[in-house]
Enzyme design. Structure first.
Site, PDB file in Angstrom:
ATOM      1  N   SER A 117       1.324  -0.970   0.026  1.00 39.88           N
ATOM      2  CA  SER A 117       0.217   0.126   0.420  1.00 39.88           C
ATOM      3  C   SER A 117       0.552   1.074   0.252  1.00 39.88           C
ATOM      4  O   SER A 117       2.180   1.320   0.944  1.00 39.88           O
ATOM      5  CB  SER A 117      -0.926   0.234   1.030  1.00 39.88           C
ATOM      6  OG  SER A 117      -1.153   1.144   1.587  1.00 39.88           O
ATOM      7  N   TYR A 141      -1.424  -0.154  10.205  1.00 36.30           N
ATOM      8  CA  TYR A 141      -1.677  -0.744   9.390  1.00 36.30           C
ATOM      9  C   TYR A 141      -0.556  -0.901   7.874  1.00 36.30           C
ATOM     10  O   TYR A 141      -0.215  -2.001   7.745  1.00 36.30           O
ATOM     11  CB  TYR A 141      -3.244  -0.135   8.321  1.00 36.30           C
ATOM     12  CG  TYR A 141      -2.880  -0.220   7.238  1.00 36.30           C
ATOM     13  CD1 TYR A 141      -3.221  -1.365   6.547  1.00 36.30           C
ATOM     14  CD2 TYR A 141      -2.830   0.400   5.975  1.00 36.30           C
ATOM     15  CE1 TYR A 141      -3.473  -1.916   5.547  1.00 36.30           C
ATOM     16  CE2 TYR A 141      -3.416  -0.165   4.524  1.00 36.30           C
ATOM     17  CZ  TYR A 141      -3.244  -1.002   4.332  1.00 36.30           C
ATOM     18  OH  TYR A 141      -3.472  -1.644   3.151  1.00 36.30           O
ATOM     19  N   LYS A 145       2.595  -3.821   6.326  1.00 37.28           N
ATOM     20  CA  LYS A 145       2.552  -3.355   5.146  1.00 37.28           C
ATOM     21  C   LYS A 145       3.924  -3.117   5.352  1.00 37.28           C
ATOM     22  O   LYS A 145       4.436  -4.377   4.479  1.00 37.28           O
ATOM     23  CB  LYS A 145       1.424  -2.296   4.237  1.00 37.28           C
ATOM     24  CG  LYS A 145       0.331  -2.903   4.261  1.00 37.28           C
ATOM     25  CD  LYS A 145       0.037  -3.914   3.799  1.00 37.28           C
ATOM     26  CE  LYS A 145      -1.503  -4.847   3.608  1.00 37.28           C
ATOM     27  NZ  LYS A 145      -1.876  -6.169   3.080  1.00 37.28           N
TER      28      LYS A 145
HETATM   29  C1  WQD Z   1      -9.086  10.508   0.542  1.00 36.90           C
HETATM   30  C2  WQD Z   1      -9.054  12.108   0.635  1.00 36.90           C
HETATM   31  C3  WQD Z   1      -9.714  12.099   3.353  1.00 36.90           C
HETATM   32  C4  WQD Z   1     -13.815  11.387   3.473  1.00 36.90           C
HETATM   33  C5  WQD Z   1      -7.499   5.486   3.159  1.00 36.90           C
HETATM   34  C6  WQD Z   1      -5.391   4.464   3.171  1.00 36.90           C
HETATM   35  C7  WQD Z   1      -4.536   4.417   2.025  1.00 36.90           C
HETATM   36  C8  WQD Z   1      -5.775   3.054   1.378  1.00 36.90           C
HETATM   37  C9  WQD Z   1      -6.955   4.013   1.166  1.00 36.90           C
HETATM   38  C10 WQD Z   1      -5.550   0.963   2.018  1.00 36.90           C
HETATM   39  C11 WQD Z   1      -8.117  12.465   2.308  1.00 36.90           C
HETATM   40  C12 WQD Z   1     -10.602  13.200   2.030  1.00 36.90           C
HETATM   41  C13 WQD Z   1     -12.348  11.731   2.681  1.00 36.90           C
HETATM   42  C14 WQD Z   1     -14.466  12.784   3.186  1.00 36.90           C
HETATM   43  C15 WQD Z   1     -13.171  14.112   2.674  1.00 36.90           C
HETATM   44  N1  WQD Z   1      -6.599   2.007   2.319  1.00 36.90           N
HETATM   45  N2  WQD Z   1     -12.209  13.040   2.776  1.00 36.90           N
HETATM   46  N3  WQD Z   1     -14.372  13.275   3.147  1.00 36.90           N
HETATM   47  O1  WQD Z   1      -6.762   8.633   3.018  1.00 36.90           O
HETATM   48  O2  WQD Z   1      -6.278   8.808   1.390  1.00 36.90           O
HETATM   49  O3  WQD Z   1      -6.207   6.489   2.682  1.00 36.90           O
HETATM   50  O4  WQD Z   1      -7.488   4.668   1.889  1.00 36.90           O
HETATM   51  O5  WQD Z   1      -5.843  -0.181   1.882  1.00 36.90           O
HETATM   52  O6  WQD Z   1      -3.960   3.586   2.791  1.00 36.90           O
HETATM   53  O7  WQD Z   1      -4.984   5.440   4.032  1.00 36.90           O
HETATM   54  O8  WQD Z   1      -8.285   7.817   1.626  1.00 36.90           O
HETATM   55  O9  WQD Z   1     -10.415   7.589   1.103  1.00 36.90           O
HETATM   56  O10 WQD Z   1     -10.234   7.526   3.186  1.00 36.90           O
HETATM   57  O11 WQD Z   1     -10.016   9.928   1.930  1.00 36.90           O
HETATM   58  O12 WQD Z   1     -12.777  15.099   2.726  1.00 36.90           O
HETATM   59  O13 WQD Z   1     -16.210  12.597   3.144  1.00 36.90           O
HETATM   60  O14 WQD Z   1      -9.811  11.733   1.394  1.00 36.90           O
HETATM   61  O15 WQD Z   1      -9.881  13.495   4.893  1.00 36.90           O
HETATM   62  O16 WQD Z   1      -7.913  13.679   2.299  1.00 36.90           O
HETATM   63  P1  WQD Z   1      -7.031   7.375   1.869  1.00 36.90           P
HETATM   64  P2  WQD Z   1      -9.530   8.004   1.800  1.00 36.90           P
END
Ligand code: WQD
Length: 326
Positions: A117, A141, A145
């Site tokens: 990841s 997490y 990885k």
């Molecule tokens: C993306 C952006 C949020 C929801 C995580 C894990 C990574 C991988 C994928 C693994 C961020 C913003 C989100 C909302 C928002 N997982 N957001 N409003 O954090 O990049 O990655 O998931 O298997 O390891 O860390 O993904 O989709 O949670 O967020 O503004 O309602 O969207 O703050 O900037 P992230 P995400």
């Protein structure tokens, strides 16, 4: 070759199984169905229900199906949950992998693809993250990885097994509605859920140092990602001792606001987002350099943001028909 695909009943794993089958590779799925869904596995692909922590069961499966390569996706993947239950994550993701590798090396399996990841990079402060960017995970997490990559590489070096660690950036979309992600843990499904309830999507902070003030990510279509696994598996098959670490992304940054605009356009909803506080632990910008995988495997993503959002939306509507009107 026969490929054992652990976690093959999961969202990403099932896409890998379908891509392998479409490419003419023989596959067997190994999944404990804790979050996997048996119906995602194509009927012609055998499904063994078991945990990677059960070394005897893994060993029997490897022997019975004459497995010659493994694609290991079975793991826990929720960052927030890993903060609350680190020991559970280390057990499932690190101990599970160690037990699996023990059985795999005893069976003389020649190739191992590991699902890693972008979380291994933590909060990188570079424009494009290359595989040489230092790894500094900020969650258990991400730590599991990174430790997993070390285990896989060390095992490959000791035994000659060819290995690849694939560092996924933000995965989205579906090959078809039934294969879509059912979790509501990431930006796209979280926005879908808000829209379905006629509530404004939330932007977690708009005061970041980015062009529109919102965080930037590299979204990759799950079908492109699955095709990258096929390419990696085939490269390992023909090169004993190969040791690859590869980013899987598009190399294109998309901000939270751009994503929400795309979702509104695709879904026909038009509910402007509200801005809430920053979410602790969020990196400002995480965008892959996808050059190495293009050079090593000749793989490049083909599908764009619209494809991802449209196919993810079809999957959402499949399970939430009330969302369809727009
Ligand atoms: C993306 C952006 C949020 C929801 C995580 C894990 C990574 C991988 C994928 C693994 C961020 C913003 C989100 C909302 C928002 N997982 N957001 N409003 O954090 O990049 O990655 O998931 O298997 O390891 O860390 O993904 O989709 O949670 O967020 O503004 O309602 O969207 O703050 O900037 P992230 P995400």
């Amino acid at each position: 070759m026969t490929w054992l695909i652990t976690g093959g009943a999961g969202y990403i794993g099932a896409h890998v199984v379908h891509a392998m089958a479409e490419a003419g590779e023989r596959a067997v799925v190994y999944d404990d169905l804790s979050t996997g869904i048996a119906e995602r596995v194509p009927p012609e692909v055998p499904l063994v229900v078991g945990s990677v922590l059960d070394g005897d069961r893994v060993a029997r499966t490897l022997a019975e199906h004459e497995v010659t390569g493994v694609v290991h996706l079975a793991a826990k993947k929720q960052v927030g949950e890993s903060m609350d239950r680190p020991l559970h994550y280390y057990r499932e993701n690190v101990e599970g992998l160690r037990v699996l590798l023990e059985a795999v090396t005893r069976a003389g399996v020649g190739a191992f693809v590991f699902s890693s990841s972008a979380a291994v990079y933590g909060t990188p402060d570079v424009d494009l993250v290359t595989e040489e960017t230092p790894c500094a995970p900020i969650s258990p997490y991400g730590e599991t990885k990174l430790a997993g990559e070390w285990l896989v590489r060390a095992t490959g070096r000791a035994t000659g097994m060819a290995t690849a660690s694939l560092r996924y950036f933000n995965v989205a979309g579906a090959a078809r509605p039934e294969l879509a992600d059912v979790g509501v843990f990431n930006l796209i499904p979280m926005v879908f859920e808000r829209l379905t309830r006629q509530e404004p999507p939330r932007v977690f902070g708009d005061d970041y140092p980015t062009p529109d003030g919102t965080c930037v990510r590299d979204y990759i279509h799950v079908v492109d990602l699955a095709e990258a696994h096929v390419a990696a598996a085939r490269a390992l098959q023909s090169s004993p001792g190969l040791d690859l670490t590869l980013n899987i992304g598009r190399g294109e940054g998309v901000s939270v606001r751009e994503m929400i605009d795309t979702i509104n356009a695709v879904t026909g909803y038009d509910i402007p987002p509200t801005v809430t506080a920053r979410r602790p632990g969020d990196a400002v910008r995480v965008v892959a350099s996808a050059d190495r995988i293009a050079t090593e495997l000749g793989w490049r993503a083909k599908r764009d943001l619209h494809d991802m959002v449209a196919s993810a939306w079809q999957g959402w509507v499949h399970r939430h028909p009330e969302a369809a009107h727009g």
